[in-house]
Design a protein around this motif. Structure first.
Motif, PDB file in Angstrom:
ATOM      1  N   ASP A 175      68.387  55.409  13.998  1.00 57.67           N
ATOM      2  CA  ASP A 175      68.047  55.904  12.971  1.00 57.67           C
ATOM      3  C   ASP A 175      66.214  56.507  13.069  1.00 57.67           C
ATOM      4  O   ASP A 175      65.892  57.196  12.606  1.00 57.67           O
ATOM      5  CB  ASP A 175      67.938  55.129  11.594  1.00 57.67           C
ATOM      6  N   GLN A 176      66.009  56.048  14.315  1.00 53.94           N
ATOM      7  CA  GLN A 176      64.655  56.566  14.893  1.00 53.94           C
ATOM      8  C   GLN A 176      64.622  57.408  15.775  1.00 53.94           C
ATOM      9  O   GLN A 176      63.619  57.625  16.427  1.00 53.94           O
ATOM     10  CB  GLN A 176      63.758  55.293  14.934  1.00 53.94           C
ATOM     11  N   LYS A 177      65.826  57.957  16.337  1.00 51.65           N
ATOM     12  CA  LYS A 177      66.135  58.692  17.448  1.00 51.65           C
ATOM     13  C   LYS A 177      65.726  57.962  18.755  1.00 51.65           C
ATOM     14  O   LYS A 177      65.395  58.542  19.731  1.00 51.65           O
ATOM     15  CB  LYS A 177      65.297  60.156  17.324  1.00 51.65           C
ATOM     16  N   MET A 178      65.848  56.720  18.661  1.00 48.14           N
ATOM     17  CA  MET A 178      65.643  55.852  19.963  1.00 48.14           C
ATOM     18  C   MET A 178      66.746  55.375  20.573  1.00 48.14           C
ATOM     19  O   MET A 178      67.007  54.002  20.324  1.00 48.14           O
ATOM     20  CB  MET A 178      64.598  54.793  19.564  1.00 48.14           C
ATOM     21  N   TYR A 179      67.565  56.193  21.070  1.00 43.87           N
ATOM     22  CA  TYR A 179      68.998  56.078  21.526  1.00 43.87           C
ATOM     23  C   TYR A 179      69.043  54.981  22.812  1.00 43.87           C
ATOM     24  O   TYR A 179      70.036  54.309  22.721  1.00 43.87           O
ATOM     25  CB  TYR A 179      69.646  57.434  21.710  1.00 43.87           C
ATOM     26  N   PRO A 180      68.382  55.260  23.813  1.00 44.69           N
ATOM     27  CA  PRO A 180      68.377  54.527  24.792  1.00 44.69           C
ATOM     28  C   PRO A 180      68.324  52.785  24.603  1.00 44.69           C
ATOM     29  O   PRO A 180      69.133  51.949  24.869  1.00 44.69           O
ATOM     30  CB  PRO A 180      67.387  54.753  25.816  1.00 44.69           C
ATOM     31  N   GLU A 181      66.956  52.522  23.787  1.00 45.07           N
ATOM     32  CA  GLU A 181      67.041  51.226  23.069  1.00 45.07           C
ATOM     33  C   GLU A 181      68.018  50.900  22.279  1.00 45.07           C
ATOM     34  O   GLU A 181      68.577  49.490  21.969  1.00 45.07           O
ATOM     35  CB  GLU A 181      65.571  51.037  22.506  1.00 45.07           C
ATOM     36  N   ALA A 182      68.576  51.526  21.323  1.00 43.47           N
ATOM     37  CA  ALA A 182      69.741  51.262  20.655  1.00 43.47           C
ATOM     38  C   ALA A 182      71.031  51.007  21.310  1.00 43.47           C
ATOM     39  O   ALA A 182      71.745  49.978  21.171  1.00 43.47           O
ATOM     40  CB  ALA A 182      70.028  52.700  19.703  1.00 43.47           C
ATOM     41  N   GLU A 183      71.185  51.613  22.492  1.00 43.21           N
ATOM     42  CA  GLU A 183      72.345  51.279  23.383  1.00 43.21           C
ATOM     43  C   GLU A 183      72.341  49.889  23.874  1.00 43.21           C
ATOM     44  O   GLU A 183      73.314  49.007  23.872  1.00 43.21           O
ATOM     45  CB  GLU A 183      72.607  52.370  24.473  1.00 43.21           C
ATOM     46  N   THR A 184      70.945  49.397  24.136  1.00 45.72           N
ATOM     47  CA  THR A 184      70.813  48.130  24.684  1.00 45.72           C
ATOM     48  C   THR A 184      71.331  46.888  23.675  1.00 45.72           C
ATOM     49  O   THR A 184      71.921  45.950  23.943  1.00 45.72           O
ATOM     50  CB  THR A 184      69.365  47.887  25.056  1.00 45.72           C
ATOM     51  N   LYS A 185      70.661  47.219  22.439  1.00 41.25           N
ATOM     52  CA  LYS A 185      70.875  46.208  21.184  1.00 41.25           C
ATOM     53  C   LYS A 185      72.691  46.234  20.877  1.00 41.25           C
ATOM     54  O   LYS A 185      72.999  44.955  20.799  1.00 41.25           O
ATOM     55  CB  LYS A 185      70.022  46.547  20.145  1.00 41.25           C
ATOM     56  N   LEU A 186      73.150  47.311  20.760  1.00 38.94           N
ATOM     57  CA  LEU A 186      74.484  47.310  20.758  1.00 38.94           C
ATOM     58  C   LEU A 186      75.444  46.553  21.548  1.00 38.94           C
ATOM     59  O   LEU A 186      76.351  45.754  21.210  1.00 38.94           O
ATOM     60  CB  LEU A 186      74.897  48.771  20.167  1.00 38.94           C
ATOM     61  N   LYS A 187      74.825  46.938  22.806  1.00 42.09           N
ATOM     62  CA  LYS A 187      75.760  46.179  23.767  1.00 42.09           C
ATOM     63  C   LYS A 187      75.330  44.689  23.603  1.00 42.09           C
ATOM     64  O   LYS A 187      76.274  43.600  23.980  1.00 42.09           O
ATOM     65  CB  LYS A 187      75.110  46.412  25.426  1.00 42.09           C
ATOM     66  N   GLU A 188      74.199  44.302  23.583  1.00 39.18           N
ATOM     67  CA  GLU A 188      73.902  42.711  23.361  1.00 39.18           C
ATOM     68  C   GLU A 188      74.983  42.212  22.139  1.00 39.18           C
ATOM     69  O   GLU A 188      75.525  41.074  22.182  1.00 39.18           O
ATOM     70  CB  GLU A 188      72.669  42.380  22.966  1.00 39.18           C
ATOM     71  N   ALA A 189      75.111  42.972  21.051  1.00 44.87           N
ATOM     72  CA  ALA A 189      75.785  42.524  20.130  1.00 44.87           C
ATOM     73  C   ALA A 189      77.112  42.510  20.388  1.00 44.87           C
ATOM     74  O   ALA A 189      77.861  41.223  19.845  1.00 44.87           O
ATOM     75  CB  ALA A 189      75.761  43.658  18.730  1.00 44.87           C
ATOM     76  N   LEU A 190      77.656  43.315  21.038  1.00 48.70           N
ATOM     77  CA  LEU A 190      79.155  43.417  21.537  1.00 48.70           C
ATOM     78  C   LEU A 190      79.349  42.306  22.581  1.00 48.70           C
ATOM     79  O   LEU A 190      80.786  41.707  22.597  1.00 48.70           O
ATOM     80  CB  LEU A 190      79.797  44.791  21.884  1.00 48.70           C
ATOM     81  N   SER A 191      78.252  41.855  23.181  1.00 50.54           N
ATOM     82  CA  SER A 191      78.340  40.801  24.349  1.00 50.54           C
ATOM     83  C   SER A 191      78.834  39.397  23.604  1.00 50.54           C
ATOM     84  O   SER A 191      79.282  38.473  24.113  1.00 50.54           O
ATOM     85  CB  SER A 191      77.420  40.710  25.132  1.00 50.54           C
ATOM     86  N   LYS A 192      78.014  39.289  22.488  1.00 48.35           N
ATOM     87  CA  LYS A 192      78.344  38.195  21.498  1.00 48.35           C
ATOM     88  C   LYS A 192      79.656  38.308  20.885  1.00 48.35           C
ATOM     89  O   LYS A 192      80.507  37.044  20.813  1.00 48.35           O
ATOM     90  CB  LYS A 192      77.191  37.934  20.529  1.00 48.35           C
ATOM     91  N   ASP A 193      80.052  39.385  20.521  1.00 48.63           N
ATOM     92  CA  ASP A 193      81.348  39.340  19.538  1.00 48.63           C
ATOM     93  C   ASP A 193      81.973  40.767  19.952  1.00 48.63           C
ATOM     94  O   ASP A 193      81.677  41.715  19.547  1.00 48.63           O
ATOM     95  CB  ASP A 193      81.387  39.346  18.307  1.00 48.63           C
ATOM     96  N   PRO A 194      82.804  40.965  21.005  1.00 48.25           N
ATOM     97  CA  PRO A 194      83.362  42.066  21.576  1.00 48.25           C
ATOM     98  C   PRO A 194      84.132  42.801  20.315  1.00 48.25           C
ATOM     99  O   PRO A 194      84.456  44.253  20.545  1.00 48.25           O
ATOM    100  CB  PRO A 194      84.248  41.814  22.532  1.00 48.25           C
TER     101      PRO A 194
END
Length: 1021
Positions: free
Chosen positions: A460-479
């Motif tokens: 929502d802040q147009k910070m897509y590279p950082e967003a991708e990192t956080k979403l990957k971390e979320a899915l690493s905890k629960d795919p």
């Protein structure tokens, strides 16, 4: 009883004219791609303190009460608003146009009312030409309408400034549409300048104020100092102020200048504009320095702002209840605000579109004041408890001020006008909100939901590279966390990784086949990949969810239009419009379908509907040309594209036709566009799709300049990939590399940059490739850029490269000769000062800083930082030679704030002089003056580091000094405790981590951090 004015009824008028105004223009657009979230926009870097007389286009709206001027060449800003009977300005009117480096693209100028839509203010179009039109309306009102295509979000916003013929207010009506198939960032604030002199009071009902980071404090009484900070003059403490006033259910705010007995009010429904903000530069010289930087003779200004959200959210606001928001795909928003003068009312406590009311208790009397802004023929009633204590029929013209008094107090009073047209309740807790201000203390940001939320917030802040990192971390905890799967699909779609996006959407559907979001993005991804049957299936099921019903139906309408199934296209777009009558995309599909069915009547009706929402719609103008292909209609279309970047308007319209399968129309739009390399590539691409010859178009495209060509649309990928395959030119590779860089496809971008070799004869190419940090070629690229272009930018980049690689002598060898032949360039002057300092030529650096004049940018302190470091480095040298008297002289000089360096001095409590004081302590100690030495030791420990209203008053490296001082005055354990508390409070501060390591080890620690305090401390340890 107040007498009024009976003015003859007059018509409102609108006119356009040119006016010569003293101006300090901006210049020097930067052709190097801006690899930030501001891409594809470019900056302007040229500013001047030398005025010129420049002619500007003015639009003037006037009725018998108010005169407005609007400047379509400066972002469509409402430049002035004057109450005619007094001649007093409703908003701050700057009588010069003085651009300074404040906005995301650089230039900005103060005053008036500035609309901001997109990702953050001040938005990319705040000072550049916009599309606009003027008109006289059937109801006798007059309007100036402005419109902007925001390239950061690919959304279009329109604002109508309307002045009725018989009202003492004007309105601003916004219409904002997201034409993209995915969520976009959502930010909107109207920024109004007001003068600060004449005993200004901010009329902002509330109980708290929020900061940009979601922090909060009390309003209007500052409990730390007891001041009523709703009065401007009481803000004579701290630094810059951002008060997002909050806590009451209100729909108005305003300002009142008590010495003038005059004010202004702004009204708009709480459902439309919950955000209410005050901005103050700060009353110390830190802020007051900006008065002369932004005007010649009009004095200091402040800003009052209305927003869609409660606060202007900075990244850290994510970790509070006050988060960012996204603009849903296909969504349209519209709202209206009212603005007007308030006179002779001693202030006001309530305001709306009928007028402003003040209720004051004094000496046993209750005084009533009413400032009507439209014809009033209603009863004003006052109740105290259940008893009516006053009732009077008011028959008033606009701005016919009414006053009266009642023998009563203000306790438990309710004042109403008419049938509750306006209501005021005097109870202190009336309309208080109970919305939570704090996040639960045990909320786990490392949980799956916490990580997903951070990823969504970053998008929502147009910070897509950082967003991708956080979403990957979320899915690493629960795919199989479904919201994170869907959000990842959205992100991958944005990054043009459509096959991967589809895979994530399918995984989400395997968990819940009925999930609305998963089905919608399954449909979107399949559409892009050409899997039309699966796309229809996804949209069909998505439409079962109310959240996606409108946009799913609209997408189905577009698919059927592509298939030339016009009845189905009309059916599904009609369904879409049942749920969102403002759906511009659905209306466009209908207009095209009716035109192709040769149903001119219905096509025209639809076009008129679009114009009701978007009077400057280029789509409508072009459709009218297609319906009747006359020179007059072609001219009408072309003549209304008059914004800063007209080519983007043509490309955007052509793209919208292409997405609807209208290849011929897309081609026709581009044939009317100004010449541009991307236009030619698209024309060649479309010609190839139609089996036409394209070589001439492609060859011409390759011959056109690459300057200021920054591809950013998803559809550019197919065009550029095709152009790369069809051509040996470096340009399509370069453009595709830029697009991939913007979409975080870094390795693909680097590969394309490398494939270009050294063929380009274009300096920005080499600067961009060096910025990719490929490695071996970076220095060679910067040298090539300097060889191709002798301008300051490339010398600056090369000098900075050497500094960043600790090659200070090489940096000086580049920067020094260039500055000596360009001594008027303060940007290079700052870099020259830095290179002198890093090469330990402190005396030369000091001399340079004594004569250079820096035009600052908001928040910049570099000039003063260099000055301070230069003086303290010389003091440290003198201390090493035991010349303590000379050292103290340099330390004293370091505490100065030379005006020529473009930084004003904050209040004393916000100036961190702990390092200077430690050095003074050492000098006096060595001189045997322990009494004076201990004064400085105590001063160090008295300083309280803090961040208030997002403004920090401390330099992190100086915390080492405090730890030393505490150790001297108490013991090491106390110092360790204090330092640990600081590190805990600011856990992300790397300098504080270094400080802790140095204090605990008792010796200097090597670091890659580039910090002035660390460099000075290294000389002392």
């Amino acid at each position: 009883m107040g007498a009024g004015r009976a003015l003859a009824q007059q018509e409102a008028s609108v006119k356009e004219y040119n006016k010569t105004i003293t101006s300090y223009p901006f210049s020097d657009p930067n052709p190097i791609p801006n690899f930030t979230n501001v891409y594809p926009y470019f900056r302007y870097d040229g500013f001047t303190d030398k005025p010129v007389q420049k002619e500007w286009k003015i639009v003037e709206l006037e009725n018998q009460y108010i005169r407005l001027t609007i400047m379509p060449q400066i972002g469509g800003k409402i430049w002035s608003a004057i109450e005619k009977s007094t001649g007093k300005p409703i908003v701050y009117e700057n009588h010069v146009i003085k651009f300074r480096d404040i906005a995301m693209r650089g230039p900005w100028t103060s005053g008036g009312i500035e609309p901001n839509y997109g990702i953050i203010g001040h938005t990319p179009n705040s000072v550049t030409p916009v599309d606009y039109l003027t008109r006289k309306n059937a109801d006798g009102s007059v309007s100036c309408i402005i419109s902007v295509l925001d390239l950061l979000t690919s959304t279009t916003w329109t604002m109508e400034v309307n002045l009725p013929k018989d009202k003492a207010y004007f309105t601003t009506k916004s219409f904002w549409y997201n034409s993209t198939p995915i969520e976009e960032p959502y930010y909107h604030w109207m920024n109004t300048g007001i003068k600060t002199k004449d005993n200004l009071q901010y009329i902002f009902p509330g109980t708290n104020y929020l900061g940009h980071q979601g922090e909060y404090s009390d309003w209007p009484i500052n409990k730390q100092n007891g001041k009523d900070i709703s009065f401007y003059d009481n803000n004579n403490f701290g630094g810059y102020k951002s008060y997002h006033v909050f806590g009451k259910y209100t729909d108005f705010f305003g300002a009142y200048w008590h010495d003038d007995d005059f004010g202004m009010a702004r009204y708009g429904g709480h459902e439309d504009k919950a955000g209410k903000k005050i901005w103050i530069w700060g009353l110390s010289n830190q802020g007051m320095i900006w008065e002369k930087l932004l005007t010649d003779n009009d004095g200091q200004y402040s800003e009052i702002q209305s927003g869609r959200l409660f606060n202007q959210t900075s990244p850290k606001s994510t970790f509070t209840p006050f988060k960012h928001k996204s603009f849903a795909p296909g969504a349209s928003d519209t709202w209206t605000e009212y603005w007007y003068p308030v006179m002779k009312t001693k202030g006001f406590v309530q305001a709306n579109n009928y007028g402003a009311l003040n209720v004051k208790a004094a000496g046993g009397w209750l005084k009533l004041y009413f400032n009507p802004v439209q014809q009033t023929d209603d009863v004003l009633e006052v109740k105290q408890g259940d008893k009516v204590i006053y009732s009077k029929k008011l028959t008033l013209n606009p701005l016919q001020i009414f006053t009266d008094s009642i023998k009563a107090d203000a306790k438990d009073v309710v004042v109403t006008l008419g049938s509750n047209k306006l209501i005021y309740n005097s109870k202190p807790d009336a309309d208080n909100l109970n919305r939570p201000l704090d996040l639960p203390k045990d909320f786990d940001w490392n949980s799956v939901y916490g990580l997903y939320t951070q990823g969504k917030e970053l998008m929502d802040q147009k910070m897509y590279p950082e967003a991708e990192t956080k979403l990957k971390e979320a899915l690493s905890k629960d795919p199989y966390y479904l919201p994170a799967l869907v959000q990842t699909a959205v992100l991958l779609y944005h990054n043009m990784r459509y096959t991967e996006a589809l895979s994530y959407a399918k995984t989400a559907l395997s968990i819940n086949t009925n999930d609305g979001a998963a089905n919608y993005y399954y449909g979107v991804s399949n559409t892009q990949l050409g899997n039309i049957t699966d796309a229809k299936d996804g949209f069909d099921i998505a439409s079962l969810s109310v959240e996606y019903r409108n946009t799913a139906y609209s997408a189905l309408g577009s698919l059927y239009l592509k298939e030339k199934n016009y009845p189905k296209a009309l059916e599904f777009t009609s369904r879409a419009l049942d749920f969102n009558r403002y759906d511009i995309g659905a209306l466009q599909v209908q207009a095209i379908a009716y035109r192709r069915l040769k149903d001119v009547k219905n096509a025209t009706t639809v076009l008129d509907t679009i114009l009701a929402y978007e009077p400057l719609s280029h789509f409508v103008a072009f459709e009218k040309y297609l319906l009747q292909s006359t020179e007059a209609n072609k001219t009408a279309f072309n003549s209304m594209v008059r914004n800063e970047q007209p080519i983007e308007s043509y490309l955007d319209l052509a793209d919208s036709y292409y997405k609807n399968g209208c290849i011929t129309e897309s081609e026709q739009v581009l044939q009317l566009s100004p010449v541009n390399v991307l236009v030619n590539y698209r024309l060649a691409f479309l010609a190839q799709q139609q089996g036409k010859s394209y070589n001439e178009l492609l060859t011409k495209g390759n011959s056109l300049t690459a300057a200021f060509v920054f591809p950013f649309r998803n559809s550019d990928e197919d065009v550029l990939q095709w152009a790369v395959q069809q051509s040996n030119s470096w340009k399509p590779k370069y453009f595709l590399a830029l697009l991939y860089k913007d979409r975080n496809r870094i390795e693909e971008s680097k590969k394309l940059f490398a494939q270009c070799g050294n063929e380009p004869d274009f300096a920005p190419f080499y600067a961009a490739r060096a910025a990719m940090q490929i490695g071996a070629t970076d220095l060679a690229d910067l040298n090539m850029a300097v060889k191709l272009d002798k301008g300051w930018r490339y010398n600056k980049l090369l000098g900075e490269y050497y500094i960043n690689h600790n090659q200070y002598a090489d940096a000086l060898a580049i920067v020094e000769p260039f500055y000596k032949t360009h001594a008027d360039n303060y940007i290079i002057g700052i870099l020259y000062a830095k290179t002198l300092l890093l090469n330990k030529r402190y005396n030369d650096c000091g001399k340079l800083l004594s004569r250079i004049n820096i035009l600052p940018f908001e928040g910049a302190t570099i000039g003063r930082e260099l000055y301070r470091e230069t003086e303290l480095m010389q003091a440290a040298q003198k201390m090493k030679t035991k010349n303590y008297a000379a050292a103290l002289t340099f330390i004293k000089e370091a505490k100065n704030w030379p005006a020529n360096l473009g930084v004003g001095k904050p209040y004393a409590e916000n100036v961190d002089e702990r390092l200077e004081d430690w050095m003074s302590y050492q000098c006096y100690l060595k001189q045997g003056n322990t009494i004076e030495a201990n004064k400085f030791l105590q001063k160090i420990t008295d300083f309280k580091p803090k961040i208030e209203n997002t403004v920090s008053n401390f330099l992190p490296a100086n915390d080492l000094v405090t730890a030393w001082a505490i150790e001297k005055l108490q013991d090491k354990a106390a110092a360790v405790n204090w330092l640990n508390a600081e590190v805990k409070q600011y856990p992300d501060d790397q300098v504080l981590q270094w400080v802790k390591a140095v204090f605990e080890s008792g010796r200097y620690q090597q670091t890659e951090l580039s910090d002035p305090g660390i460099r000075i401390l290294r000389e002392l340890i």
